[in-house]
Design a protein around this motif. Structure first.
Motif, PDB file in Angstrom:
ATOM      1  N   ALA A 149       1.333  -1.056  -0.148  1.00 58.09           N
ATOM      2  CA  ALA A 149       0.185  -0.086   0.200  1.00 58.09           C
ATOM      3  C   ALA A 149       0.883   1.230   0.009  1.00 58.09           C
ATOM      4  O   ALA A 149       0.583   2.224  -0.578  1.00 58.09           O
ATOM      5  CB  ALA A 149      -0.784  -0.104   1.046  1.00 58.09           C
ATOM      6  N   PHE A 150       1.968   1.306   1.018  1.00 61.37           N
ATOM      7  CA  PHE A 150       2.684   2.521   0.447  1.00 61.37           C
ATOM      8  C   PHE A 150       4.246   2.098  -0.493  1.00 61.37           C
ATOM      9  O   PHE A 150       4.045   3.183  -0.927  1.00 61.37           O
ATOM     10  CB  PHE A 150       3.589   2.644   2.024  1.00 61.37           C
ATOM     11  CG  PHE A 150       2.685   3.162   2.979  1.00 61.37           C
ATOM     12  CD1 PHE A 150       2.274   4.091   3.761  1.00 61.37           C
ATOM     13  CD2 PHE A 150       1.609   1.760   4.311  1.00 61.37           C
ATOM     14  CE1 PHE A 150       1.156   4.365   4.556  1.00 61.37           C
ATOM     15  CE2 PHE A 150       0.974   1.554   4.919  1.00 61.37           C
ATOM     16  CZ  PHE A 150       1.131   3.522   4.985  1.00 61.37           C
ATOM     17  N   LEU A 151       4.878   1.251  -0.610  1.00 63.68           N
ATOM     18  CA  LEU A 151       5.564   0.812  -1.758  1.00 63.68           C
ATOM     19  C   LEU A 151       5.221   1.183  -2.994  1.00 63.68           C
ATOM     20  O   LEU A 151       5.567   1.320  -4.265  1.00 63.68           O
ATOM     21  CB  LEU A 151       6.240  -0.123  -1.137  1.00 63.68           C
ATOM     22  CG  LEU A 151       6.990  -0.179  -0.172  1.00 63.68           C
ATOM     23  CD1 LEU A 151       8.103  -0.591   0.630  1.00 63.68           C
ATOM     24  CD2 LEU A 151       7.427   0.948   0.318  1.00 63.68           C
ATOM     25  N   GLN A 152       3.825   0.490  -3.419  1.00 63.88           N
ATOM     26  CA  GLN A 152       3.089   0.544  -4.550  1.00 63.88           C
ATOM     27  C   GLN A 152       4.087   0.091  -5.323  1.00 63.88           C
ATOM     28  O   GLN A 152       4.838   0.068  -6.568  1.00 63.88           O
ATOM     29  CB  GLN A 152       3.063   2.179  -5.239  1.00 63.88           C
ATOM     30  CG  GLN A 152       2.064   2.754  -4.960  1.00 63.88           C
ATOM     31  CD  GLN A 152       0.222   2.264  -4.858  1.00 63.88           C
ATOM     32  OE1 GLN A 152       0.098   3.103  -5.185  1.00 63.88           O
ATOM     33  NE2 GLN A 152       0.208   2.395  -3.334  1.00 63.88           N
ATOM     34  N   SER A 153       4.634  -1.274  -5.161  1.00 56.06           N
ATOM     35  CA  SER A 153       5.505  -1.881  -6.057  1.00 56.06           C
ATOM     36  C   SER A 153       5.350  -3.629  -5.244  1.00 56.06           C
ATOM     37  O   SER A 153       5.990  -3.479  -3.723  1.00 56.06           O
ATOM     38  CB  SER A 153       6.764  -1.536  -6.148  1.00 56.06           C
ATOM     39  OG  SER A 153       7.631  -2.620  -6.426  1.00 56.06           O
ATOM     40  N   ALA A 185       7.123  -7.259  16.575  1.00 56.08           N
ATOM     41  CA  ALA A 185       7.329  -7.558  15.205  1.00 56.08           C
ATOM     42  C   ALA A 185       7.072  -6.203  13.585  1.00 56.08           C
ATOM     43  O   ALA A 185       7.098  -6.282  13.178  1.00 56.08           O
ATOM     44  CB  ALA A 185       6.482  -9.344  14.197  1.00 56.08           C
ATOM     45  N   TRP A 186       6.061  -6.075  14.465  1.00 57.59           N
ATOM     46  CA  TRP A 186       4.755  -4.853  13.907  1.00 57.59           C
ATOM     47  C   TRP A 186       6.121  -3.812  13.701  1.00 57.59           C
ATOM     48  O   TRP A 186       5.249  -3.061  12.487  1.00 57.59           O
ATOM     49  CB  TRP A 186       2.756  -4.629  13.956  1.00 57.59           C
ATOM     50  CG  TRP A 186       2.697  -3.374  13.564  1.00 57.59           C
ATOM     51  CD1 TRP A 186       2.645  -2.404  13.647  1.00 57.59           C
ATOM     52  CD2 TRP A 186       2.325  -3.762  11.745  1.00 57.59           C
ATOM     53  NE1 TRP A 186       1.728  -1.784  12.653  1.00 57.59           N
ATOM     54  CE2 TRP A 186       1.573  -2.721  11.800  1.00 57.59           C
ATOM     55  CE3 TRP A 186       2.265  -4.809  11.181  1.00 57.59           C
ATOM     56  CZ2 TRP A 186       0.965  -2.249  10.612  1.00 57.59           C
ATOM     57  CZ3 TRP A 186       1.158  -5.171  10.116  1.00 57.59           C
ATOM     58  CH2 TRP A 186       0.821  -4.052   9.827  1.00 57.59           C
ATOM     59  N   GLN A 187       6.523  -3.307  14.253  1.00 61.79           N
ATOM     60  CA  GLN A 187       6.740  -2.010  15.036  1.00 61.79           C
ATOM     61  C   GLN A 187       8.523  -2.091  13.850  1.00 61.79           C
ATOM     62  O   GLN A 187       8.621  -0.704  13.117  1.00 61.79           O
ATOM     63  CB  GLN A 187       6.631  -1.712  16.040  1.00 61.79           C
ATOM     64  CG  GLN A 187       5.521  -1.066  16.665  1.00 61.79           C
ATOM     65  CD  GLN A 187       5.787  -0.873  18.502  1.00 61.79           C
ATOM     66  OE1 GLN A 187       7.037  -1.052  19.074  1.00 61.79           O
ATOM     67  NE2 GLN A 187       5.078   0.173  19.006  1.00 61.79           N
ATOM     68  N   MET A 188       8.670  -3.411  14.104  1.00 58.69           N
ATOM     69  CA  MET A 188      10.108  -3.428  12.956  1.00 58.69           C
ATOM     70  C   MET A 188       9.747  -3.466  11.523  1.00 58.69           C
ATOM     71  O   MET A 188       9.949  -2.877  10.444  1.00 58.69           O
ATOM     72  CB  MET A 188      10.217  -4.549  13.581  1.00 58.69           C
ATOM     73  CG  MET A 188      11.733  -5.175  13.131  1.00 58.69           C
ATOM     74  SD  MET A 188      12.476  -6.990  13.369  1.00 58.69           S
ATOM     75  CE  MET A 188      12.294  -6.861  14.583  1.00 58.69           C
ATOM     76  N   LEU A 189       8.281  -3.774  11.131  1.00 59.03           N
ATOM     77  CA  LEU A 189       7.788  -3.840  10.079  1.00 59.03           C
ATOM     78  C   LEU A 189       7.549  -2.533   9.818  1.00 59.03           C
ATOM     79  O   LEU A 189       7.944  -2.304   8.792  1.00 59.03           O
ATOM     80  CB  LEU A 189       6.241  -4.949   9.865  1.00 59.03           C
ATOM     81  CG  LEU A 189       5.934  -4.771   8.253  1.00 59.03           C
ATOM     82  CD1 LEU A 189       6.259  -5.067   7.353  1.00 59.03           C
ATOM     83  CD2 LEU A 189       4.587  -5.020   8.512  1.00 59.03           C
ATOM     84  N   MET A 194       8.295   2.516   6.437  1.00 59.31           N
ATOM     85  CA  MET A 194       8.623   3.608   6.094  1.00 59.31           C
ATOM     86  C   MET A 194      10.017   4.712   5.545  1.00 59.31           C
ATOM     87  O   MET A 194      10.209   5.473   5.467  1.00 59.31           O
ATOM     88  CB  MET A 194       7.926   4.468   7.670  1.00 59.31           C
ATOM     89  CG  MET A 194       6.934   4.247   7.929  1.00 59.31           C
ATOM     90  SD  MET A 194       5.390   5.181   7.064  1.00 59.31           S
ATOM     91  CE  MET A 194       4.199   3.219   7.277  1.00 59.31           C
ATOM     92  N   SER A 195      10.808   3.436   6.555  1.00 60.62           N
ATOM     93  CA  SER A 195      12.215   4.161   5.376  1.00 60.62           C
ATOM     94  C   SER A 195      12.161   4.021   4.415  1.00 60.62           C
ATOM     95  O   SER A 195      12.785   4.959   3.600  1.00 60.62           O
ATOM     96  CB  SER A 195      13.424   3.347   6.599  1.00 60.62           C
ATOM     97  OG  SER A 195      13.350   1.551   5.877  1.00 60.62           O
ATOM     98  N   ARG A 196      11.248   3.387   3.245  1.00 60.79           N
ATOM     99  CA  ARG A 196      11.509   2.824   2.463  1.00 60.79           C
ATOM    100  C   ARG A 196      10.633   3.835   1.512  1.00 60.79           C
ATOM    101  O   ARG A 196       9.931   4.120  -0.103  1.00 60.79           O
ATOM    102  CB  ARG A 196      11.153   1.870   1.525  1.00 60.79           C
ATOM    103  CG  ARG A 196      12.283   0.895   1.909  1.00 60.79           C
ATOM    104  CD  ARG A 196      12.063  -0.605   1.917  1.00 60.79           C
ATOM    105  NE  ARG A 196      12.959  -1.640   1.950  1.00 60.79           N
ATOM    106  CZ  ARG A 196      13.713  -1.789   2.019  1.00 60.79           C
ATOM    107  NH1 ARG A 196      13.400  -1.824   3.930  1.00 60.79           N
ATOM    108  NH2 ARG A 196      14.817  -2.806   2.815  1.00 60.79           N
TER     109      ARG A 196
END
Length: 320
Positions: A149-153, A185-189, A194-196
């Motif tokens: 949803a965020f990275l569109q790829s 784990a969710w916060q890690m994902l 978000m970094s990408r």
């Protein structure tokens, strides 16, 4: 995975015996390099090994190991990296994948990477902890949908999820020792995604998702379609500006099509909390949509149907 054992010195207190922490990682170290270097450094500190003891176990000089642990100089080959991984009893499979990604970040070509990997004995089949394997099998689909949803790829989404699972494997003992493994784990994902993600005014940019919605795809008139896309892009931008936990629940529920009963286990929050987050987020979005769409409720509705239609996607349909 057990920590490496350190021989006790006569008359010493084993609980107070700790090696000196390595010097800080250099500011110039890239994100991918730092991703695997930080868990290695944390494991070294937790083990209590001194740098001299690491030299003895790895077979490399103190100078080279010090440079590796600080990220100084040239990007390290897999040979020296593997020697440290083995000395610290870390799982080599996820670390080699992270090392490879960081090598590409450091502009190392595929030939260089393959030659360095071949210089080390084959690792054999992967042996993840059973609990970690079960967790990744359960979370792979919703994690990938969220990242997409965020990275569109698809490729970028899978890389973010794969990196998350590899880091989680490296730190699995830490994850299990915490109060809530799914939340950890969710916060890690989320941090990897978000970094990408492309950012707009300090927020992740979700506007590109408007081009993938069912609602606009069925409009034949190009002018009307553009108008609808513009409206939905503004609406998706409003989603990205929600508080993080609200945004996560909305994206999973209404953009990724995850059922309401599954969301709490994915994000590591209670059902009551996720319901509250969803309720407040939908209320905020309805108000924002009414403002941007010009609907004032004079037609006898509160505008909720318009807000739901605006967020229609191929996987979900509406905000319910």
């Amino acid at each position: 995975m057990k920590q490496p054992e350190v021989p006790e010195q006569p008359g010493s207190d084993p609980h107070s015996r700790r090696g000196r922490p390595p010097e800080p990682i250099g500011e110039e170290v890239g994100v991918a390099h730092r991703t695997w270097l930080e868990p290695v450094r944390n494991r070294l500190v937790a083990s209590g090994l001194t740098l001299d003891e690491l030299v003895s176990r790895s077979g490399y000089s103190k100078t080279r190991l010090s440079e590796l642990l600080r990220g100084k100089g040239y990007y390290p080959g897999w040979e020296i990296t593997y020697s440290v991984v083995k000395a610290l009893d870390l799982p080599p499979w996820p670390l080699r994948r992270l090392w490879t990604a960081a090598a590409r970040e450091a502009d190392k070509n595929q030939v260089w990477i393959e030659n360095r990997i071949r210089a080390v004995q084959p690792l054999g089949p992967e042996q993840p902890p059973v609990a970690h394997l079960g967790f990744t099998q359960t979370m792979r689909r919703p994690y990938t949908a969220y990242a997409r949803a965020f990275l569109q790829s698809e490729d970028r989404a899978q890389r973010a999820v794969g990196e998350t699972f590899d880091i989680l494997w490296l730190t699995w003992d830490v994850a299990l020792s915490g109060p809530d493994t799914p939340r950890h784990a969710w916060q890690m994902l989320r941090s990897r995604v978000m970094s990408r993600a492309v950012r707009q005014d300090g927020h992740p940019d979700l506007r590109q998702a408007a081009f993938a919605t069912v609602a606009q795809a069925g409009i034949a008139d190009l002018g009307e379609r553009k108008s609808r896309i513009d409206t939905m892009a503004e609406f998706f931008d409003a989603i990205a500006r929600l508080p993080q936990d609200q945004m996560d629940v909305i994206v999973l529920r209404h953009l990724c099509g995850v059922g309401p009963d599954a969301v709490p286990g994915i994000v590591g929050l209670t059902p009551a909390m996720t319901h509250t987050l969803d309720h407040h987020a939908r209320g905020a979005l309805t108000g924002l949509y009414l403002h941007t769409d010009g609907t004032d409720g004079t037609d006898g509705t509160d505008g909720t149907d318009s807000a739901e239609t605006a967020a229609a996607t191929p996987t979900t349909g509406t905000l319910e």
